[in-house]
Design a protein around this motif. Structure first.
Motif, mmCIF file in Angstrom:
data_model
loop_
_atom_site.group_PDB
_atom_site.id
_atom_site.type_symbol
_atom_site.label_atom_id
_atom_site.label_comp_id
_atom_site.label_asym_id
_atom_site.label_seq_id
_atom_site.Cartn_x
_atom_site.Cartn_y
_atom_site.Cartn_z
ATOM 1 N N PHE A 65 0.802 -1.318 0.044
ATOM 2 C CA PHE A 65 -0.027 0.056 0.044
ATOM 3 C C PHE A 65 0.865 1.167 0.060
ATOM 4 O O PHE A 65 2.002 1.132 0.480
ATOM 5 C CB PHE A 65 -0.953 0.016 1.311
ATOM 6 C CG PHE A 65 -0.348 -0.004 2.558
ATOM 7 C CD1 PHE A 65 0.183 1.064 3.229
ATOM 8 C CD2 PHE A 65 0.039 -1.412 3.021
ATOM 9 C CE1 PHE A 65 0.519 1.034 4.451
ATOM 10 C CE2 PHE A 65 0.679 -1.400 4.311
ATOM 11 C CZ PHE A 65 0.986 -0.242 5.125
ATOM 12 N N ASN A 66 0.293 2.367 -0.414
ATOM 13 C CA ASN A 66 1.144 3.790 -0.654
ATOM 14 C C ASN A 66 0.758 4.480 0.934
ATOM 15 O O ASN A 66 -0.206 4.959 1.140
ATOM 16 C CB ASN A 66 0.307 4.382 -1.629
ATOM 17 C CG ASN A 66 1.150 5.838 -1.712
ATOM 18 O OD1 ASN A 66 2.195 6.065 -0.971
ATOM 19 N ND2 ASN A 66 0.751 6.641 -2.560
ATOM 20 N N GLU A 67 1.894 4.392 1.762
ATOM 21 C CA GLU A 67 1.892 5.020 2.879
ATOM 22 C C GLU A 67 1.571 6.292 2.852
ATOM 23 O O GLU A 67 1.231 7.080 3.765
ATOM 24 C CB GLU A 67 3.132 4.386 3.801
ATOM 25 C CG GLU A 67 3.069 3.135 3.988
ATOM 26 C CD GLU A 67 4.517 2.772 4.779
ATOM 27 O OE1 GLU A 67 4.964 3.551 5.323
ATOM 28 O OE2 GLU A 67 4.624 1.572 5.167
ATOM 29 N N ASP A 68 1.879 6.915 1.827
ATOM 30 C CA ASP A 68 1.827 8.548 1.594
ATOM 31 C C ASP A 68 0.675 8.966 1.044
ATOM 32 O O ASP A 68 0.564 10.217 0.600
ATOM 33 C CB ASP A 68 3.180 9.065 0.884
ATOM 34 C CG ASP A 68 4.452 8.497 1.440
ATOM 35 O OD1 ASP A 68 4.459 8.834 2.715
ATOM 36 O OD2 ASP A 68 5.329 8.482 0.760
ATOM 37 N N TYR A 69 -0.352 8.361 0.842
ATOM 38 C CA TYR A 69 -1.455 8.502 -0.170
ATOM 39 C C TYR A 69 -2.486 9.626 0.822
ATOM 40 O O TYR A 69 -2.911 10.500 0.048
ATOM 41 C CB TYR A 69 -2.507 7.131 0.009
ATOM 42 C CG TYR A 69 -3.961 7.435 -0.724
ATOM 43 C CD1 TYR A 69 -3.988 7.321 -2.013
ATOM 44 C CD2 TYR A 69 -4.975 7.678 -0.018
ATOM 45 C CE1 TYR A 69 -4.849 7.609 -2.583
ATOM 46 C CE2 TYR A 69 -6.223 7.864 -0.607
ATOM 47 C CZ TYR A 69 -6.267 7.916 -1.977
ATOM 48 O OH TYR A 69 -7.196 8.033 -2.722
ATOM 49 N N PHE A 70 -2.475 9.719 1.982
ATOM 50 C CA PHE A 70 -3.172 10.677 2.611
ATOM 51 C C PHE A 70 -2.416 12.166 3.138
ATOM 52 O O PHE A 70 -2.975 12.932 3.367
ATOM 53 C CB PHE A 70 -3.810 10.516 4.135
ATOM 54 C CG PHE A 70 -4.723 9.403 3.527
ATOM 55 C CD1 PHE A 70 -6.068 9.777 3.309
ATOM 56 C CD2 PHE A 70 -4.575 8.082 3.978
ATOM 57 C CE1 PHE A 70 -7.207 8.724 3.261
ATOM 58 C CE2 PHE A 70 -5.528 6.893 3.964
ATOM 59 C CZ PHE A 70 -6.931 7.289 3.515
ATOM 60 N N LYS A 71 -1.141 12.213 2.359
ATOM 61 C CA LYS A 71 -0.338 13.415 2.568
ATOM 62 C C LYS A 71 -0.753 14.749 1.503
ATOM 63 O O LYS A 71 -0.734 15.771 1.874
ATOM 64 C CB LYS A 71 0.994 12.987 2.314
ATOM 65 C CG LYS A 71 1.543 12.349 3.320
ATOM 66 C CD LYS A 71 3.309 12.397 3.473
ATOM 67 C CE LYS A 71 3.626 11.471 4.711
ATOM 68 N NZ LYS A 71 4.919 11.439 4.514
ATOM 69 N N THR A 72 -1.338 14.158 0.323
ATOM 70 C CA THR A 72 -2.093 15.293 -0.620
ATOM 71 C C THR A 72 -3.469 15.068 -0.730
ATOM 72 O O THR A 72 -4.024 13.768 -0.768
ATOM 73 C CB THR A 72 -1.430 15.086 -1.783
ATOM 74 O OG1 THR A 72 -1.500 13.867 -2.423
ATOM 75 C CG2 THR A 72 0.155 15.485 -1.659
ATOM 76 N N TRP A 73 -4.247 16.097 -0.851
ATOM 77 C CA TRP A 73 -5.695 15.949 -0.998
ATOM 78 C C TRP A 73 -6.110 15.769 -2.268
ATOM 79 O O TRP A 73 -5.655 16.262 -3.397
ATOM 80 C CB TRP A 73 -6.196 17.429 -0.648
ATOM 81 C CG TRP A 73 -7.691 17.273 -0.851
ATOM 82 C CD1 TRP A 73 -8.240 18.113 -1.724
ATOM 83 C CD2 TRP A 73 -8.595 16.943 0.142
ATOM 84 N NE1 TRP A 73 -9.907 17.723 -1.350
ATOM 85 C CE2 TRP A 73 -9.966 17.093 -0.467
ATOM 86 C CE3 TRP A 73 -8.524 16.018 1.368
ATOM 87 C CZ2 TRP A 73 -11.208 16.752 0.487
ATOM 88 C CZ3 TRP A 73 -9.768 15.742 2.169
ATOM 89 C CH2 TRP A 73 -10.814 15.760 1.438
ATOM 90 N N SER A 74 -6.843 14.734 -2.424
ATOM 91 C CA SER A 74 -7.814 14.407 -3.604
ATOM 92 C C SER A 74 -9.170 14.096 -3.431
ATOM 93 O O SER A 74 -9.664 13.938 -2.058
ATOM 94 C CB SER A 74 -6.924 13.260 -4.248
ATOM 95 O OG SER A 74 -7.135 12.035 -3.508
ATOM 96 N N LYS A 75 -9.914 14.028 -4.331
ATOM 97 C CA LYS A 75 -11.393 13.886 -4.321
ATOM 98 C C LYS A 75 -11.831 12.402 -3.867
ATOM 99 O O LYS A 75 -12.538 11.882 -3.163
ATOM 100 C CB LYS A 75 -12.073 14.105 -5.584
ATOM 101 C CG LYS A 75 -12.148 15.697 -6.132
ATOM 102 C CD LYS A 75 -13.071 15.656 -7.385
ATOM 103 C CE LYS A 75 -12.920 17.065 -7.552
ATOM 104 N NZ LYS A 75 -13.826 17.736 -8.769
ATOM 105 N N ASN A 76 -10.831 11.382 -4.474
ATOM 106 C CA ASN A 76 -11.065 9.907 -4.068
ATOM 107 C C ASN A 76 -10.788 9.933 -2.632
ATOM 108 O O ASN A 76 -11.412 9.211 -1.967
ATOM 109 C CB ASN A 76 -9.878 9.230 -4.760
ATOM 110 C CG ASN A 76 -10.240 7.933 -4.551
ATOM 111 O OD1 ASN A 76 -11.245 7.472 -4.621
ATOM 112 N ND2 ASN A 76 -9.207 7.099 -4.857
#
Length: 80
Positions: A65-76
């Protein structure tokens, strides 16, 4: 305790062999069993020789999994 119980174990593998086995994908526990020492000693030996250690339990992970996923905002991310 007697003298024999304090006797040191003899390492059966050379440092170069231990490093090459670890870089080849073998775990510290498996190497320790072959070398007749503890896994902690193997990790210490690898650190002394500047070998980058794999994270604990990385071989057990079933999914990546991508551990940095929540570091940048996105609609998803808002959906999740």
């Amino acid at each position: 305790m007697t003298y024999q119980s304090w006797k040191r174990r003899k390492r059966t593998l050379a440092t170069e062999q231990i490093i090459s086995l670890y870089k080849g994908g073998m775990s510290t526990t498996e190497i320790a069993a072959k070398a007749n020492v503890s896994a902690r000693y193997i990790r210490k030996l690898l650190k002394q020789n500047n070998v980058q250690l794999r994270p604990f339990g990385s071989w057990k992970r079933k999914y990546t999994f991508n551990e940095d996923y929540f570091k940048t905002w996105s609609k998803n991310m808002a959906y999740i």
